[in-house]
Design an enzyme around this catalytic site. Structure first.
Site, PDB file in Angstrom:
ATOM      1  N   TYR A 129       0.834  -1.205   0.000  1.00  0.00           N
ATOM      2  CA  TYR A 129       0.000   0.000   0.000  1.00  0.00           C
ATOM      3  C   TYR A 129       0.863   1.248   0.000  1.00  0.00           C
ATOM      4  O   TYR A 129       1.944   1.247   0.578  1.00  0.00           O
ATOM      5  CB  TYR A 129      -0.890   0.009   1.255  1.00  0.00           C
ATOM      6  CG  TYR A 129      -1.522   1.353   1.491  1.00  0.00           C
ATOM      7  CD1 TYR A 129      -2.665   1.722   0.793  1.00  0.00           C
ATOM      8  CD2 TYR A 129      -0.940   2.276   2.362  1.00  0.00           C
ATOM      9  CE1 TYR A 129      -3.219   2.979   0.968  1.00  0.00           C
ATOM     10  CE2 TYR A 129      -1.494   3.533   2.546  1.00  0.00           C
ATOM     11  CZ  TYR A 129      -2.632   3.882   1.847  1.00  0.00           C
ATOM     12  OH  TYR A 129      -3.181   5.130   2.006  1.00  0.00           O
TER      13      TYR A 129
ATOM     14  N   TRP B  81       1.303   5.704  -1.528  1.00  0.00           N
ATOM     15  CA  TRP B  81       1.066   6.763  -2.516  1.00  0.00           C
ATOM     16  C   TRP B  81       2.066   6.704  -3.651  1.00  0.00           C
ATOM     17  O   TRP B  81       2.796   7.661  -3.922  1.00  0.00           O
ATOM     18  CB  TRP B  81       1.053   8.120  -1.828  1.00  0.00           C
ATOM     19  CG  TRP B  81      -0.341   8.477  -1.424  1.00  0.00           C
ATOM     20  CD1 TRP B  81      -1.107   7.848  -0.496  1.00  0.00           C
ATOM     21  CD2 TRP B  81      -1.128   9.525  -1.970  1.00  0.00           C
ATOM     22  NE1 TRP B  81      -2.334   8.449  -0.413  1.00  0.00           N
ATOM     23  CE2 TRP B  81      -2.379   9.489  -1.306  1.00  0.00           C
ATOM     24  CE3 TRP B  81      -0.915  10.497  -2.940  1.00  0.00           C
ATOM     25  CZ2 TRP B  81      -3.397  10.380  -1.594  1.00  0.00           C
ATOM     26  CZ3 TRP B  81      -1.934  11.387  -3.217  1.00  0.00           C
ATOM     27  CH2 TRP B  81      -3.153  11.327  -2.555  1.00  0.00           C
TER      28      TRP B  81
HETATM   29  P1  PGD Z   1       4.616   7.794   0.942  1.00  0.00           P
HETATM   30  O1  PGD Z   1       5.653   8.600   1.624  1.00  0.00           O
HETATM   31  O2  PGD Z   1       3.745   8.503  -0.021  1.00  0.00           O
HETATM   32  O3  PGD Z   1       3.761   7.167   2.109  1.00  0.00           O
HETATM   33  O4  PGD Z   1       1.969   6.277   3.491  1.00  0.00           O
HETATM   34  P2  PGD Z   1       2.686   6.007   2.096  1.00  0.00           P
HETATM   35  O5  PGD Z   1       3.332   4.683   2.191  1.00  0.00           O
HETATM   36  O6  PGD Z   1       1.739   6.244   0.994  1.00  0.00           O
HETATM   37  O7  PGD Z   1       5.303   6.538   0.276  1.00  0.00           O
HETATM   38  C1  PGD Z   1       5.257   6.254  -1.074  1.00  0.00           C
HETATM   39  C2  PGD Z   1       6.531   5.545  -1.446  1.00  0.00           C
HETATM   40  O8  PGD Z   1       6.379   5.083  -2.784  1.00  0.00           O
HETATM   41  C3  PGD Z   1       7.753   6.439  -1.404  1.00  0.00           C
HETATM   42  O9  PGD Z   1       8.818   5.806  -0.745  1.00  0.00           O
HETATM   43  C4  PGD Z   1       8.057   6.688  -2.889  1.00  0.00           C
HETATM   44  O10 PGD Z   1       9.432   6.909  -3.159  1.00  0.00           O
HETATM   45  C5  PGD Z   1       7.572   5.396  -3.509  1.00  0.00           C
HETATM   46  N1  PGD Z   1       7.205   5.498  -4.932  1.00  0.00           N
HETATM   47  C6  PGD Z   1       6.602   6.534  -5.552  1.00  0.00           C
HETATM   48  N2  PGD Z   1       6.437   6.262  -6.853  1.00  0.00           N
HETATM   49  C7  PGD Z   1       6.934   5.021  -7.069  1.00  0.00           C
HETATM   50  C8  PGD Z   1       7.035   4.197  -8.228  1.00  0.00           C
HETATM   51  O11 PGD Z   1       6.630   4.559  -9.324  1.00  0.00           O
HETATM   52  N3  PGD Z   1       7.601   2.978  -8.058  1.00  0.00           N
HETATM   53  C9  PGD Z   1       8.053   2.541  -6.852  1.00  0.00           C
HETATM   54  N4  PGD Z   1       8.566   1.311  -6.784  1.00  0.00           N
HETATM   55  N5  PGD Z   1       7.979   3.313  -5.747  1.00  0.00           N
HETATM   56  C10 PGD Z   1       7.431   4.529  -5.862  1.00  0.00           C
HETATM   57  C11 PGD Z   1       1.081   7.301   3.649  1.00  0.00           C
HETATM   58  C12 PGD Z   1       0.038   6.915   4.681  1.00  0.00           C
HETATM   59  O12 PGD Z   1       0.553   7.226   5.980  1.00  0.00           O
HETATM   60  C13 PGD Z   1      -1.229   7.605   4.489  1.00  0.00           C
HETATM   61  S1  PGD Z   1      -1.880   7.660   2.897  1.00  0.00           S
HETATM   62  C14 PGD Z   1      -1.929   8.140   5.501  1.00  0.00           C
HETATM   63  S2  PGD Z   1      -3.361   9.033   5.231  1.00  0.00           S
HETATM   64  C15 PGD Z   1      -1.587   7.924   6.901  1.00  0.00           C
HETATM   65  N6  PGD Z   1      -1.448   9.147   7.626  1.00  0.00           N
HETATM   66  C16 PGD Z   1      -0.929   9.111   8.861  1.00  0.00           C
HETATM   67  C17 PGD Z   1      -1.224  10.079   9.858  1.00  0.00           C
HETATM   68  O13 PGD Z   1      -1.975  11.060   9.619  1.00  0.00           O
HETATM   69  N7  PGD Z   1      -0.676   9.903  11.077  1.00  0.00           N
HETATM   70  C18 PGD Z   1       0.120   8.860  11.380  1.00  0.00           C
HETATM   71  N8  PGD Z   1       0.615   8.727  12.618  1.00  0.00           N
HETATM   72  N9  PGD Z   1       0.429   7.948  10.449  1.00  0.00           N
HETATM   73  C19 PGD Z   1      -0.051   8.026   9.216  1.00  0.00           C
HETATM   74  N10 PGD Z   1       0.253   7.062   8.297  1.00  0.00           N
HETATM   75  C20 PGD Z   1      -0.388   6.974   7.010  1.00  0.00           C
HETATM   76  P1  PGD Z   2      -4.387  16.124   8.582  1.00  0.00           P
HETATM   77  O1  PGD Z   2      -3.338  17.150   8.331  1.00  0.00           O
HETATM   78  O2  PGD Z   2      -3.929  14.819   9.131  1.00  0.00           O
HETATM   79  O3  PGD Z   2      -5.155  15.971   7.205  1.00  0.00           O
HETATM   80  O4  PGD Z   2      -6.127  15.000   5.192  1.00  0.00           O
HETATM   81  P2  PGD Z   2      -6.462  15.150   6.755  1.00  0.00           P
HETATM   82  O5  PGD Z   2      -7.674  15.991   6.886  1.00  0.00           O
HETATM   83  O6  PGD Z   2      -6.493  13.829   7.404  1.00  0.00           O
HETATM   84  O7  PGD Z   2      -5.462  16.684   9.605  1.00  0.00           O
HETATM   85  C1  PGD Z   2      -6.222  17.854   9.325  1.00  0.00           C
HETATM   86  C2  PGD Z   2      -6.315  18.739  10.550  1.00  0.00           C
HETATM   87  O8  PGD Z   2      -6.935  18.012  11.611  1.00  0.00           O
HETATM   88  C3  PGD Z   2      -4.962  19.202  11.079  1.00  0.00           C
HETATM   89  O9  PGD Z   2      -4.880  20.602  11.034  1.00  0.00           O
HETATM   90  C4  PGD Z   2      -4.931  18.682  12.512  1.00  0.00           C
HETATM   91  O10 PGD Z   2      -4.331  19.577  13.422  1.00  0.00           O
HETATM   92  C5  PGD Z   2      -6.405  18.495  12.824  1.00  0.00           C
HETATM   93  N1  PGD Z   2      -6.665  17.547  13.920  1.00  0.00           N
HETATM   94  C6  PGD Z   2      -5.886  16.525  14.347  1.00  0.00           C
HETATM   95  N2  PGD Z   2      -6.497  15.874  15.362  1.00  0.00           N
HETATM   96  C7  PGD Z   2      -7.674  16.496  15.573  1.00  0.00           C
HETATM   97  C8  PGD Z   2      -8.753  16.291  16.479  1.00  0.00           C
HETATM   98  O11 PGD Z   2      -8.757  15.386  17.317  1.00  0.00           O
HETATM   99  N3  PGD Z   2      -9.836  17.119  16.365  1.00  0.00           N
HETATM  100  C9  PGD Z   2      -9.880  18.143  15.457  1.00  0.00           C
HETATM  101  N4  PGD Z   2     -10.972  18.881  15.417  1.00  0.00           N
HETATM  102  N5  PGD Z   2      -8.867  18.374  14.604  1.00  0.00           N
HETATM  103  C10 PGD Z   2      -7.785  17.554  14.656  1.00  0.00           C
HETATM  104  C11 PGD Z   2      -5.106  14.162   4.830  1.00  0.00           C
HETATM  105  C12 PGD Z   2      -5.068  14.032   3.307  1.00  0.00           C
HETATM  106  O12 PGD Z   2      -4.210  15.068   2.830  1.00  0.00           O
HETATM  107  C13 PGD Z   2      -4.567  12.719   2.928  1.00  0.00           C
HETATM  108  S1  PGD Z   2      -5.294  11.354   3.674  1.00  0.00           S
HETATM  109  C14 PGD Z   2      -3.581  12.563   2.025  1.00  0.00           C
HETATM  110  S2  PGD Z   2      -3.125  10.969   1.562  1.00  0.00           S
HETATM  111  C15 PGD Z   2      -2.865  13.684   1.427  1.00  0.00           C
HETATM  112  N6  PGD Z   2      -1.641  13.915   2.191  1.00  0.00           N
HETATM  113  C16 PGD Z   2      -1.026  15.111   2.168  1.00  0.00           C
HETATM  114  C17 PGD Z   2       0.311  15.328   2.654  1.00  0.00           C
HETATM  115  O13 PGD Z   2       0.986  14.387   3.133  1.00  0.00           O
HETATM  116  N7  PGD Z   2       0.819  16.591   2.581  1.00  0.00           N
HETATM  117  C18 PGD Z   2       0.124  17.627   2.075  1.00  0.00           C
HETATM  118  N8  PGD Z   2       0.677  18.843   2.044  1.00  0.00           N
HETATM  119  N9  PGD Z   2      -1.129  17.442   1.605  1.00  0.00           N
HETATM  120  C19 PGD Z   2      -1.720  16.251   1.651  1.00  0.00           C
HETATM  121  N10 PGD Z   2      -3.005  16.106   1.179  1.00  0.00           N
HETATM  122  C20 PGD Z   2      -3.756  14.911   1.482  1.00  0.00           C
END
Ligand code: PGD
Ligand code: PGD
Length: 819
Positions: free
Chosen positions: A151, A153
């Site tokens: 899994y 991005w």
């Molecule tokens: P990325 O850093 O986007 O994180 O976790 P995710 O694993 O998606 O990793 C993508 C990897 O794919 C990178 O190492 C990049 O170099 C590689 N990659 C990109 N393109 C290619 C390609 O074409 N080929 C290959 N082989 N590799 C490639 C993100 C995940 O983290 C997500 S989506 C969310 S929403 C979660 N958010 C949180 C959070 O809010 N708080 C905590 N504590 N933890 C989270 N974990 C989650």
């Molecule tokens: P976060 O930044 O984790 O983003 O979108 P998501 O909405 O999950 O959280 C949004 C806000 O929630 C933050 O400002 C945080 O402080 C607040 N927050 C945290 N805990 C609480 C709580 O308990 N209550 C309330 N009311 N607020 C809280 C994530 C989305 O963003 C996802 S899933 C992905 S895969 C993409 N990831 C990225 C990224 O890694 N970087 C950027 N710049 N943009 C992204 N866009 C997408």
């Protein structure tokens, strides 16, 4: 404010940065694969990525500058890092095998993974090893032996979708006998509970569009959402169409309210009223508002009667008749630390104005995260504005520019994964393959043969012995790093393709260098919701060093498993792209649009679509509101289910049949023995862990480490000054980060964004001090509940102290020795 240093980078800054960054050209050629053809003509190449469409200049075979496409209304400052990712010091240059593995074979010295040296091998040697091991594990352990539910991005693009390609290889090469995964880390809880409540995923669907919101919404609420930050990114290619609408809404002078423990960029931009809620207590606050509405007779009983089911079952809980606890504003205030008067005022304000409740997703990446959006829908139902222009709720205004009106676009197909196992598929797919909810991977490794309850089903964990990861970084995204390191030791073989030395690659046995999307050709839509254009993602430079496309790597592995032809179908990269386009051409007629043939499209580089007037008037749930009998929801009752009989039947103690306030395992003011809540929001200047290894880090790192926002009161109590290196710790782990002392974060909460690269001072050791700041060393690996089994990455308490010991170096951003 979260972007404490780089939020000031404007479009001009991007351009300026890009020009300054042209200096890299001086170094770039030395990173080219020796002898690589320099056939690329000098001039502009147009391509794109999650961060948007851009033009690249190539000089002497090296990419020298990046400029946003003129059609991008609000380019992301992160573009600067996109170019740097190709040439960063963390590039994986050659196929590499962990030395102990090469010498001892599968399962050798698994306890020193993450610390061991790597040895360079030839591509043939590496591919032989991978194919042999897939076969051995599959023959020895059966269909549950290989995990291919990788899994993450991965990069944008319809062809070079490495996760589809992995599953395609496993489907043709191992007859589909592998363990898959369903769901995602973003919306794990909501995407399972919402179909019970609204009959649809909700989180990835078009919102009432911005022109309508600007026109009709009086009060715009962002509940745990920071859309200014998160809309920089799209799953396809970023469009950024929401930003001009944000300007438009701001210009109306109408009210914006942000409920967030942090004074975010969104608060600052809109000049919003900021409610600095105590984290994890949103459900209590919503219940307090619901109680205020009900007791003052401000709820819309007609809407509840006609469009919802089960309010009467929920009501005794709200009033306290069923459990003796009335969910009054005063009760809520005790929990969420928002004054009762404010809760009542907000309830009245929402009821007397057209109110849009926009919510982000962090509030469902929490223990019992299913309850939050369910309660938000219940509150919106009591307000009775769902389906009216500018009213109701929306779960995607912050994501991928949700609410930007949809263009008349061709929808292109993507490379098929070649099997029946699809994302979100049934628990056990056909062909002997298993599937787990994606965030349960460590539980699965720890517990072969154990059972898992999930959304009304129960099944048995397979015994996985080999993991194959592409396009994701589990050593960043998964929770409880130390527990995970131990669980990883149950694997005999780990294969990773990436283009950079992430911690996941460092904890692997076989590491294969993949190309970035800028070293290959692809096609992709621009804008997940707006679908404003179709982009030819043209190759900018030749692959550096020995990097190869995932497609070619998998084709060679499949070939070694006797299924090379089935994998490629005899098609080249350009054959596939042409095919995706030509297969979509018949849509042009039904859409009534003129489009060029493939060659014309490829030559032009981008195909922009028309925005029809009616798309600017879309109101979510207007049809349902217009006629709930003819346009029922996809729920069992066809109505909004405030009470779900289906969930009731599952009988899960941790997910009752109507929304409830349930204490999480730890929170401020509740259970847990540490004094600070750790907010693990998404980073303003990265996409998760992507681009952490680039020049962008210079804009936000503090003392070379991940920033940690801390309130002045908490800092002072601990003798911490701005810029200090601090140790954040709890019983699960410890890390060093750099303090940013700021009143933008409420007291007793610190913020360390997810995605910092894990850099253990004692490589590979459980409990090691992380030198850079991967916040998931601190978070618990627990499911949201048995219903959705989402991750709870935001549920975390810890403490902070000024670090006075010897400072371990941060060395995760350069390739390991020999690498
Ligand atoms: P990325 O850093 O986007 O994180 O976790 P995710 O694993 O998606 O990793 C993508 C990897 O794919 C990178 O190492 C990049 O170099 C590689 N990659 C990109 N393109 C290619 C390609 O074409 N080929 C290959 N082989 N590799 C490639 C993100 C995940 O983290 C997500 S989506 C969310 S929403 C979660 N958010 C949180 C959070 O809010 N708080 C905590 N504590 N933890 C989270 N974990 C989650
Ligand atoms: P976060 O930044 O984790 O983003 O979108 P998501 O909405 O999950 O959280 C949004 C806000 O929630 C933050 O400002 C945080 O402080 C607040 N927050 C945290 N805990 C609480 C709580 O308990 N209550 C309330 N009311 N607020 C809280 C994530 C989305 O963003 C996802 S899933 C992905 S895969 C993409 N990831 C990225 C990224 O890694 N970087 C950027 N710049 N943009 C992204 N866009 C997408």
């Amino acid at each position: 404010m979260a972007d404490h240093k780089s939020s000031t980078i404007s479009r001009r800054g991007v351009l300026k940065g890009a020009t300054a960054f042209g200096a890299l050209a001086a170094f770039a050629p030395s990173l080219l694969r020796p002898g690589a053809a320099r056939a690329q003509a000098a001039g502009d190449v147009m391509s794109g990525s999650h961060w948007g469409v851009f033009r690249a200049k190539v000089e002497d075979g090296a990419w020298t500058t990046i400029e946003p496409w003129e059609g991008d209304p609000h380019p992301s400052h992160q573009l600067e890092g996109v170019m740097d990712s190709v040439y960063s010091a963390s590039r994986i240059k050659y196929p590499m095998v962990r030395k102990a593995y090469l010498e001892g074979g599968p399962g050798a010295s698994v306890e020193t993974r993450g610390a061991d040296d790597f040895v360079r091998v030839s591509w043939d040697e590496a591919l032989d090893l991978v194919a042999k091991e897939l076969k051995r594990v599959s023959d020895t352990y059966g269909p549950g032996g290989v995990f291919g539910g990788s899994y993450g991005w991965k990069s944008s693009g319809k062809l070079h979708n490495c996760q589809n390609l992995l599953r395609r290889m496993l489907n043709v090469g191992l007859d589909g006998k592998f363990v898959n995964s369903s769901g995602d880390y973003s919306t794990g809880a909501s995407q399972v509970v919402m179909p019970h409540v609204m009959g649809t995923l909700e989180v990835y669907e078009q919102q009432t569009v911005w022109p309508v919101v600007i026109e009709s919404t009086d009060v715009l609420v962002f509940w745990g959402a920071d859309p200014l930050k998160t809309n920089q990114i799209s799953w396809t290619v970023g469009d950024h169409d929401n930003y001009p609408y944000f300007e438009g809404f701001k210009a109306t002078g109408k009210k914006v309210i942000v409920i967030d423990p942090v004074r975010t960029e969104t608060v600052e931009f809109f000049g919003a009223d900021h409610i600095a809620i105590r984290p994890h207590t949103d459900v209590a606050m919503m219940l307090g508002m619901a109680h205020a509405l009900y007791s003052e007779g401000l709820h819309d009983q007609d809407f509840l009667d006609e469009y919802t089911s089960g309010f009467d079952d929920f009501l005794p809980y709200l009033t306290g008749e069923s459990d003796g606890v009335a969910k009054t504003p005063e009760w809520a205030a005790e929990i969420c630390e928002v004054p009762a008067e404010t809760i009542v005022e907000l309830a009245k304000l929402f009821a007397s104005n057209r109110t849009m409740l926009g919510s982000g997703w962090s509030i469902q990446r929490q223990h019992h995260g299913e309850q939050t959006h369910w309660m938000l829908v219940t509150l919106a139902s009591m307000l009775g504005q769902i389906g009216l222009p500018g009213g109701g709720f929306g779960l995607s205004y912050h994501y991928a520019n949700g609410g930007a009106p949809s263009h008349k676009a061709l929808a292109l197909g993507a490379i098929p994964d070649g099997g029946s196992a699809v994302e979100g598929a049934a628990w056990m797919a056909e062909g002997g393959a298993f599937s787990i909810p994606v965030s349960r991977i460590v539980e699965m490794l720890e517990n072969p043969g154990g059972t898992l309850d999930f959304n009304g089903t129960q099944s048995t964990f397979p015994e996985v012995k080999m993991a194959y990861w592409v396009g994701g970084n589990p050593f960043a995204h998964h929770q409880d790093r130390n527990r995970m390191i131990k669980a990883w030791q149950t694997l005999e073989t780990v294969v990773v393709h990436d283009f950079q030395w992430t911690a996941t690659a460092r904890f692997a046995d076989i590491v294969l260098p993949a190309t970035t999307s800028y070293e290959r050709n692809d096609v992709e839509n621009v804008g997940d919701y707006s679908a404003k254009a179709l982009l030819a993602m043209k190759k900018i430079v030749d692959p550096v060093f020995e990097a190869r496309n995932d497609y070619d790597i998998f084709a060679d592995v499949a070939d070694r498993l006797g299924a090379g032809d089935a994998f490629t179908e005899g098609k080249s990269e350009m054959d596939w792209l042409r095919g995706f386009y030509e297969d979509a051409l018949p849509q042009a007629q039904s859409l009534g649009i003129d489009v060029p043939d493939f060659d014309g499209f490829w030559e032009a580089g981008i195909l922009e679509f028309e925005l029809p007037e009616e798309a600017k008037q879309f109101v979510r749930y207007a049809d349902f509101r217009g006629d709930p009998l003819l346009e029922p929801l996809g729920t069992p009752t066809g109505l909004i289910e405030i009470f779900s009989r289906n969930i009731e039947k599952m009988g899960y103690a941790d997910c009752p049949p109507h929304p409830m306030w349930i204490e999480p395992i730890e929170r401020l003011g509740g259970d847990g023995s540490y004094p600070l809540h750790v907010n693990t929001a998404h980073p303003p200047s990265r996409l998760h862990s992507q681009l952490n290894g680039t020049v962008l880090r210079e804009g936000y790192a503090v003392a070379g480490r991940e920033p940690c926002l801390i309130n002045p009161a908490d800092a002072e109590a601990r003798g911490i000054a701005d810029g200090d290196v601090v140790r954040v710790f709890n019983d699960r782990g410890q890390m060093l980060v750099g303090a940013v002392v700021t009143d933008a974060i409420r007291p007793s909460v610190i913020q360390v964004c997810e995605g910092g690269w894990y850099d253990p001072a004692d490589g590979g050791q459980v409990g090691a001090l992380d030198a850079y700041g991967d916040v998931n060393v601190l978070t618990p690996d627990i499911a949201t509940s048995k219903l959705a089994n989402g991750n709870s990455g935001h549920t975390c308490l810890a403490d902070v102290e000024k670090y006075t010991g010897d400072l371990p170096e941060v060395d995760v951003f350069t390739a390991p020795a020999n690498g």
